[in-house]
Scaffold this motif. Sequence first.
Motif, PDB file in Angstrom:
ATOM      1  N   UNK A   8     -50.448 -48.811  -4.613  1.00  0.00           N
ATOM      2  CA  UNK A   8     -50.390 -50.178  -3.708  1.00  0.00           C
ATOM      3  C   UNK A   8     -49.042 -50.002  -2.754  1.00  0.00           C
ATOM      4  N   UNK A   9     -48.148 -49.810  -3.898  1.00  0.00           N
ATOM      5  CA  UNK A   9     -46.742 -49.932  -3.158  1.00  0.00           C
ATOM      6  C   UNK A   9     -46.348 -48.715  -2.175  1.00  0.00           C
ATOM      7  N   UNK A  10     -47.021 -47.398  -2.495  1.00  0.00           N
ATOM      8  CA  UNK A  10     -46.837 -46.319  -1.781  1.00  0.00           C
ATOM      9  C   UNK A  10     -47.824 -46.564  -0.495  1.00  0.00           C
ATOM     10  N   UNK A  11     -48.920 -47.227  -0.565  1.00  0.00           N
ATOM     11  CA  UNK A  11     -49.864 -47.685   0.727  1.00  0.00           C
ATOM     12  C   UNK A  11     -49.258 -48.677   1.601  1.00  0.00           C
ATOM     13  N   UNK A  12     -48.360 -49.425   0.850  1.00  0.00           N
ATOM     14  CA  UNK A  12     -47.842 -50.303   1.839  1.00  0.00           C
ATOM     15  C   UNK A  12     -46.558 -49.731   2.583  1.00  0.00           C
ATOM     16  N   UNK A  13     -46.091 -48.769   1.896  1.00  0.00           N
ATOM     17  CA  UNK A  13     -45.048 -48.037   2.598  1.00  0.00           C
ATOM     18  C   UNK A  13     -45.309 -47.501   3.847  1.00  0.00           C
ATOM     19  N   UNK A  14     -46.687 -46.596   3.712  1.00  0.00           N
ATOM     20  CA  UNK A  14     -47.247 -46.032   4.762  1.00  0.00           C
ATOM     21  C   UNK A  14     -47.763 -46.848   6.028  1.00  0.00           C
ATOM     22  N   UNK A  15     -48.321 -47.995   5.465  1.00  0.00           N
ATOM     23  CA  UNK A  15     -48.761 -48.963   6.378  1.00  0.00           C
ATOM     24  C   UNK A  15     -47.617 -49.615   7.297  1.00  0.00           C
ATOM     25  N   UNK A  16     -46.478 -49.893   6.630  1.00  0.00           N
ATOM     26  CA  UNK A  16     -45.395 -50.041   7.313  1.00  0.00           C
ATOM     27  C   UNK A  16     -44.754 -49.379   8.296  1.00  0.00           C
ATOM     28  N   UNK A  17     -44.847 -48.013   8.031  1.00  0.00           N
ATOM     29  CA  UNK A  17     -44.402 -46.915   8.725  1.00  0.00           C
ATOM     30  C   UNK A  17     -45.147 -46.866  10.085  1.00  0.00           C
ATOM     31  N   UNK A  18     -46.609 -46.874  10.018  1.00  0.00           N
ATOM     32  CA  UNK A  18     -47.459 -46.829  10.805  1.00  0.00           C
ATOM     33  C   UNK A  18     -47.051 -48.096  11.797  1.00  0.00           C
ATOM     34  N   UNK A  19     -46.914 -49.258  11.395  1.00  0.00           N
ATOM     35  CA  UNK A  19     -46.846 -50.540  12.194  1.00  0.00           C
ATOM     36  C   UNK A  19     -45.276 -50.597  12.972  1.00  0.00           C
ATOM     37  N   UNK A  20     -44.555 -49.715  12.187  1.00  0.00           N
ATOM     38  CA  UNK A  20     -43.083 -50.199  12.758  1.00  0.00           C
ATOM     39  C   UNK A  20     -43.166 -49.001  13.980  1.00  0.00           C
ATOM     40  N   UNK A  21     -43.846 -48.159  13.945  1.00  0.00           N
ATOM     41  CA  UNK A  21     -43.574 -47.087  15.116  1.00  0.00           C
ATOM     42  C   UNK A  21     -43.954 -47.640  16.393  1.00  0.00           C
ATOM     43  N   UNK A  22     -43.449 -47.542  17.599  1.00  0.00           N
ATOM     44  CA  UNK A  22     -43.743 -47.906  18.798  1.00  0.00           C
ATOM     45  C   UNK A  22     -45.302 -47.487  19.013  1.00  0.00           C
ATOM     46  N   UNK A  23     -46.142 -47.981  19.783  1.00  0.00           N
ATOM     47  CA  UNK A  23     -47.543 -47.887  19.676  1.00  0.00           C
ATOM     48  C   UNK A  23     -47.775 -46.579  20.386  1.00  0.00           C
ATOM     49  N   UNK A  24     -46.850 -46.137  21.473  1.00  0.00           N
ATOM     50  CA  UNK A  24     -47.245 -44.740  22.004  1.00  0.00           C
ATOM     51  C   UNK A  24     -46.459 -43.579  21.354  1.00  0.00           C
ATOM     52  N   UNK A  25     -45.784 -43.750  20.252  1.00  0.00           N
ATOM     53  CA  UNK A  25     -45.089 -42.844  19.735  1.00  0.00           C
ATOM     54  C   UNK A  25     -45.940 -41.979  18.717  1.00  0.00           C
ATOM     55  N   UNK A  26     -45.889 -40.712  18.926  1.00  0.00           N
ATOM     56  CA  UNK A  26     -46.505 -39.963  17.780  1.00  0.00           C
ATOM     57  C   UNK A  26     -45.522 -39.721  16.615  1.00  0.00           C
ATOM     58  N   UNK A  27     -45.932 -39.823  15.214  1.00  0.00           N
ATOM     59  CA  UNK A  27     -45.223 -39.889  14.188  1.00  0.00           C
ATOM     60  C   UNK A  27     -45.676 -39.013  13.098  1.00  0.00           C
ATOM     61  N   UNK A  28     -45.016 -38.508  12.219  1.00  0.00           N
ATOM     62  CA  UNK A  28     -45.423 -37.870  10.927  1.00  0.00           C
ATOM     63  C   UNK A  28     -44.730 -38.411   9.898  1.00  0.00           C
TER      64      UNK A  28
END
Length: 302
Positions: free
Chosen positions: A282-302
């Motif tokens: 759960x902690x790992x998934x929350x980190x991934x979710x936060x990374x996705x939500x933190x990025x600008x909407x149009x930004x490609x991330x990896x």
Amino acid sequence: TPPNSSAPITPPLPPTPPILNALSPSPLPPDATDPIFARAINTLDETCRARLLRPAAEYNAEIIRIACETKKQQTTDSAKYARDRARYRKLLVKRPLALATMMSTIDTEVANAAARIRSLSSRRKTIALGIRRRATEAINEYRQRRLVALRVDLEIRLTRKAEDSRALEARKLQQRQEGKPMFDASASFTLQERYQHQPPYVPGPLPTQIGPLCLSPTEAASMRAVQDTPVNNQTPRILYSDGSLLNSGTPEVSQAFGVVDLTQDNTLTVKGRTDGHASSAKAELMGLLTAVLSAPPEQDIV
């Protein structure tokens, strides 16, 4: 020269056997209750049906080829005898009796030729049908042999299952007679309720909601800082995330996560914690979710 009128007339032949469809294997036996046995039977049936398709297709193709050749031969003979009739009508125009005799002879030859064509076609179809029947019988024999083997395996498996069940019942009876307690998973692995429920509410600043996350004002501000960075999709932006579970199984259990953006001039971080059911995943998934939500909407991330 007129055709030979002394050729015997071939007797009529029996009708040509019809084209058969692919034979389907017999239905499942009534004892197909074991899941393994049922799956094996289904696989066997599918295999037999697939094998039956080839002789059926070859038989149908042979029947079509025979029909085409028969029609071609009939067309050739019809044209030949039509030319003979026209030629003799011209030669014997002044001899009506001879012309009538010749026309009768040609009609007899036409009937004999048609009978020969039908006879040859019937024999070839019978041969093709025999080849298909032998292939079908071989596949059915293979299926019967496999059914016998599968039933033997089923009997062996059911016998072993019954023996194992009797042995287990005997062990349970022996343990009851010796006074040993039986294994109880619910008693051995009790659920620690106090570590699985949401902690009581503690008054504090109102949280800020970003997507499905409810963040403190500090956490929300750090996330907004990452979201407001300029978009550059020449290469995907790399965001690093992590999550940790600390003090599992104790009243001090905690789950934390963090996100780091190293692509900016000043390193940007987002960190927070989560409550509820304690889980490292759960902690790992929350980190991934936060990374996705933190990025600008149009930004490609990896």
